[in-house]
Design a protein around this motif. Structure first.
Motif, short mmCIF file in Angstrom:
data_model
loop_
_atom_site.label_atom_id
_atom_site.label_comp_id
_atom_site.label_asym_id
_atom_site.label_seq_id
_atom_site.Cartn_x
_atom_site.Cartn_y
_atom_site.Cartn_z
N LEU B 179 0.83 -1.20 0.00
CA LEU B 179 0.00 0.00 0.00
C LEU B 179 0.86 1.25 0.00
CD1 LEU B 179 -2.81 -0.96 2.54
CD2 LEU B 179 -3.07 -0.61 0.08
N VAL B 180 1.90 1.22 0.83
CA VAL B 180 2.79 2.40 0.93
C VAL B 180 3.48 2.63 -0.42
CG1 VAL B 180 4.88 3.31 2.02
CG2 VAL B 180 3.15 2.15 3.41
N ASP B 181 4.01 1.55 -1.02
CA ASP B 181 4.74 1.67 -2.30
C ASP B 181 3.86 2.23 -3.40
OD1 ASP B 181 6.96 0.74 -1.12
OD2 ASP B 181 6.92 -1.26 -2.03
N SER B 182 2.58 1.84 -3.36
CA SER B 182 1.72 2.31 -4.44
C SER B 182 1.12 3.67 -4.10
CB SER B 182 0.61 1.29 -4.70
OG SER B 182 -0.22 1.21 -3.56
N GLY B 183 1.50 4.22 -2.95
CA GLY B 183 1.01 5.54 -2.56
C GLY B 183 -0.48 5.56 -2.27
N SER B 184 -1.00 4.39 -1.81
CA SER B 184 -2.44 4.33 -1.54
C SER B 184 -2.80 5.12 -0.28
CB SER B 184 -2.84 2.86 -1.36
OG SER B 184 -4.08 2.79 -0.71
N PRO B 185 -3.90 5.87 -0.34
CA PRO B 185 -4.35 6.59 0.85
C PRO B 185 -4.81 5.65 1.95
CG PRO B 185 -5.98 6.78 -0.91
CD PRO B 185 -4.78 6.09 -1.50
N GLN B 186 -5.04 4.39 1.60
CA GLN B 186 -5.49 3.39 2.57
C GLN B 186 -4.37 3.02 3.56
OE1 GLN B 186 -6.87 -0.19 0.59
NE2 GLN B 186 -7.85 -0.80 2.49
N ALA B 187 -3.11 3.26 3.14
CA ALA B 187 -1.97 2.77 3.91
C ALA B 187 -2.02 3.19 5.38
CB ALA B 187 -0.68 3.27 3.27
N SER B 188 -2.29 4.46 5.61
CA SER B 188 -2.26 4.98 6.97
C SER B 188 -3.32 4.32 7.83
CB SER B 188 -2.46 6.49 6.91
OG SER B 188 -2.74 6.97 8.18
N LYS B 189 -4.51 4.10 7.25
CA LYS B 189 -5.62 3.50 8.00
C LYS B 189 -5.27 2.06 8.38
CE LYS B 189 -10.40 2.14 7.34
NZ LYS B 189 -10.06 0.73 7.10
N VAL B 190 -4.67 1.33 7.44
CA VAL B 190 -4.33 -0.06 7.70
C VAL B 190 -3.24 -0.15 8.77
CG1 VAL B 190 -3.21 -2.08 6.70
CG2 VAL B 190 -5.07 -0.95 5.48
N LEU B 191 -2.29 0.77 8.68
CA LEU B 191 -1.22 0.79 9.68
C LEU B 191 -1.81 1.04 11.07
CD1 LEU B 191 1.71 0.26 9.35
CD2 LEU B 191 2.15 2.69 9.11
N SER B 192 -2.81 1.91 11.14
CA SER B 192 -3.48 2.16 12.43
C SER B 192 -4.11 0.88 12.97
CB SER B 192 -4.58 3.21 12.29
OG SER B 192 -4.07 4.37 11.74
N SER B 193 -4.72 0.10 12.07
CA SER B 193 -5.34 -1.16 12.51
C SER B 193 -4.28 -2.11 13.05
CB SER B 193 -6.06 -1.84 11.35
OG SER B 193 -7.22 -1.13 11.02
N LEU B 194 -3.14 -2.15 12.35
CA LEU B 194 -2.08 -3.06 12.79
C LEU B 194 -1.55 -2.64 14.16
CD1 LEU B 194 -0.23 -5.44 12.26
CD2 LEU B 194 1.33 -3.91 11.04
N ILE B 195 -1.38 -1.33 14.34
CA ILE B 195 -0.91 -0.83 15.63
C ILE B 195 -1.94 -1.17 16.72
CG2 ILE B 195 -0.42 1.27 16.96
CD1 ILE B 195 0.77 2.39 14.26
N ALA B 196 -3.23 -0.96 16.41
CA ALA B 196 -4.28 -1.25 17.39
C ALA B 196 -4.26 -2.73 17.76
CB ALA B 196 -5.64 -0.86 16.83
N TYR B 197 -4.08 -3.57 16.75
CA TYR B 197 -4.05 -5.01 16.98
C TYR B 197 -2.87 -5.39 17.88
CZ TYR B 197 -3.33 -9.97 16.11
OH TYR B 197 -3.11 -11.30 16.27
N LEU B 198 -1.69 -4.89 17.53
CA LEU B 198 -0.50 -5.25 18.30
C LEU B 198 -0.58 -4.72 19.73
CD1 LEU B 198 2.33 -4.77 15.67
CD2 LEU B 198 1.45 -6.91 16.59
N ARG B 199 -1.06 -3.47 19.84
CA ARG B 199 -1.15 -2.88 21.17
C ARG B 199 -2.10 -3.70 22.04
NH1 ARG B 199 -2.38 2.96 20.53
NH2 ARG B 199 -0.13 3.17 20.24
#
Lengths: 258, 346
Positions: B179-199
């Motif tokens: 997502l990051v490589d393709s410059g998708s605006p979704q990237a930040s939202k998905v990263l937030s989900s991953l952080i929420a999951y790990l936390r």
């Protein structure tokens, strides 16, 4: 000169896109002719396009990448793409198979591309990996080593899954099997399994379940004590159950004689 | 008869096991002494009694092992008693004859004593043997049980250690990178989900209890990530009744059910499916139900279970047997897992 062609198979769309983008940089001439979402589609698209190279994700729904590679054989150069999984990676590394680990890194992909270009230029046939793939496919398909954990049993019209640890014993009933088990409250219950006892036995953990009679398999944990009867037989008494189970002569050695 | 005994190499040792021989010698000596004191000639009677006792011991032991198989109508105990009854007079005649003969009174006394006591001693020995056999079995099963218990606690430990699988983490990161490589605006939202999951997942492994509200947050983050990875194959809905939100449950309870549905129901199927997680309060009990319309259990059932078996064990420990867990199949295909336990607010 004809441009080399490839298919990419991965069940995760973002990863298909990522690999295709990386390949566009590392090997601009390579033509991606199709994207497959599972092993079945990979085989379909291979048969349709006969590409020079197949990038196959290992874990895909339906048929795995390894099974697709078995179909493809030596008709195309196969590169496996695998998630972090040390067992699979080890197997690939030892077997001299081409593989990439996700997330795919550009330098690593460039090495793979250089190797593939070399082979294509020399019109080298694809590696013969049949035996290795067979072995890999088996490893991927192999049942969990700890054996069966849940038994599907009918209780009236409901199909319930019974934890094998809750089973006291299994008794053969013509071509079906009666399962005597405990519900969560510890009350004894019985249910019917639509599998013959002889087919269930090999799936059960042999350190926990023991056949004691032609038609009876008992959970050793459920046994309270064993009394020896006359004529080389014995009776098993169960914890919290009235019925006793017969031990026939053939299986008496399990309950060591004095 | 000797050759029969010889063909049972462990048998001869059993027949003449030292405790038995000792017992026979002592009992025979006592009876010999008593008879000797009664009639005079203590030494002779002790010798005779020991000879009779030894012969009876041999017979008693021999018919314990031989013949190996008996007809159904002849119990071994009966066979052994009959053998003793037949051999006794012979043994007595033999022993008296060998020790220089004796009066009719001597014979009578020995017959009387032997027939009065030998059967009871034999029956007592048989019963004791049965007892010892049962005790040995009980000990054996106790040993096995403690082994099972040890394995179970090992399994719990492994669950705790392996909860955030590297496989899941790296695959998810590969998606985030795409997502990051393709410059998708979704990237930040998905990263937030991953952080929420790990936390949510990392400290939880050590916590004793979690609330259902926090469990739902964790599961929502997990399902968001999985949906990013297989957008065309996974739909889901979570419904948490507000009354159930503050209730306590063992950490990862809901996640284990949902992960299991994804891993064994949705992921292996080309068509994927839908996951519904419902949590509500009913008669003071918290009910959690997770259904999926995945491949069900027909095909690849073998993987199913480690997580669920562990979860059941943890629920059993947390709620002292008050938790219920059922797993059923739904039509046309899929699995329904339902848990219920007493609702206690955090």
């Amino acid at each position: 000169m004809r441009r080399p062609s490839a298919i990419i198979a991965d069940d995760e769309p973002l990863l298909r896109d990522a690999l295709s983008r990386l390949l566009a940089t590392a090997w601009p001439e390579l033509l991606i002719v199709a994207y497959a979402r599972n092993g079945r589609e990979a085989i379909e698209f291979f048969d349709l396009h006969k590409p020079d190279i197949c990038f196959l994700d290992v874990q895909m729904p339906g048929k795995t990448g390894v099974e697709a590679a078995q179909h493809i054989g030596r008709r195309s150069h196969v590169v496996f793409v695998t998630a972090f999984d040390q067992y699979a990676v080890q197997a690939f590394a030892q077997g001299a198979l081409d593989y990439l680990v996700k997330p795919v890194e550009a330098p690593r992909l460039e090495e793979t591309v250089a190797r593939l270009k070399e082979r294509l230029a020399a019109s080298q046939p694809a590696l013969d990996t049949e035996a290795l793939l067979q072995q890999l496919a088996q490893t991927l398909r192999a049942p969990a080593p700890q054996g069966l954990r849940w038994v599907r049993a009918s209780l009236g019209s409901v199909i319930r899954l019974i934890d094998v640890n809750d089973i006291d014993f299994l008794r053969s009933d013509e071509k079906y099997t009666v399962v005597a088990w405990r519900d969560d409250a510890g009350a004894p219950q019985e249910a019917l399994v639509r599998t013959a006892l002889k087919d269930l036995i090999p799936q059960l953990d042999a350190t926990q379940f023991s056949q004691v009679h032609r038609s009876v398999v008992v959970n050793l944990r459920a046994i309270s004590h064993v009394t020896r009867g006359e004529n080389e037989t014995a009776d098993i008494h169960l914890k919290g159950r009235q019925e006793t189970l017969p031990v026939s002569r053939t299986y008496l050695h399990l309950f060591k004689q004095m | 008869m000797v050759s029969t005994a010889a063909s049972l190499p462990t048998g001869i040792r059993r027949i003449f096991a030292w405790p038995r021989v000792r017992f026979t010698l002592i009992v025979s000596a006592i009876f010999g002494l008593l008879m000797g004191l009664h009639t005079g000639g203590v030494g002779v009677f002790i010798l005779r009694a020991v000879m009779v006792g030894s012969v009876l011991l041999l017979v008693f032991g021999l018919f314990e092992l031989w013949p190996r198989q008996l007809p159904r109508w002849l119990p071994r105990t009966v066979l052994r008693l009959i053998a003793i009854a037949i051999v006794s007079p012979l043994a007595i005649g033999f022993s008296v004859g060998l020790t220089g003969g004796g009066s009719q009174h001597d014979y009578g006394l020995m017959f009387g004593v032997t027939f009065l006591f030998a059967p009871w001693i034999a029956i007592g020995t048989i019963l004791r043997q049965r007892d010892a056999f049962a005790r040995e079995q009980a000990l054996e099963f106790d040993l096995q049980r403690s082994e099972f218990e040890r394995r179970e606690s090992d399994a719990r430990l492994r669950l705790l250690q392996a909860q955030v699988e590297p496989h899941f983490l790296f695959n998810t990161l590969a998606n985030v990178q795409a997502l990051v490589d393709s410059g998708s605006p979704q990237a930040s939202k998905v990263l937030s989900s991953l952080i929420a999951y790990l936390r949510a997942a990392v400290p939880r492994m050590h916590a004793q209890m979690a609330t259902l509200a926090s469990e739902v947050e964790l599961v929502r983050a997990y399902l968001d990530l999985m949906q990013m990875r297989m957008p065309d194959r996974l739909q889901y809905a979570i419904h948490l009744e507000p009354a159930a939100a503050p209730l306590e449950c063992p950490p990862m309870t809901l996640l284990t059910l949902v992960e299991n549905a994804v891993r064994h129901g949705i992921d292996p199927g080309e068509a994927g499916g839908r996951i519904d997680a419902d949590i509500w309060l009913r008669d003071g009990r918290c009910v959690i139900r997770v259904t999926d319309t995945g491949i069900g259990l027909n095909a690849k059932t073998h993987g199913l279970g480690t997580g669920l078996s562990n979860l059941r064990e943890r629920l059993r420990l947390a709620f002292a047997g008050e938790a219920r867990f059922t797993l059923t199949e739904i039509t046309p295909h899929g699995v329904c897992a339902e848990i219920s336990f007493p609702g206690t607010p955090a």
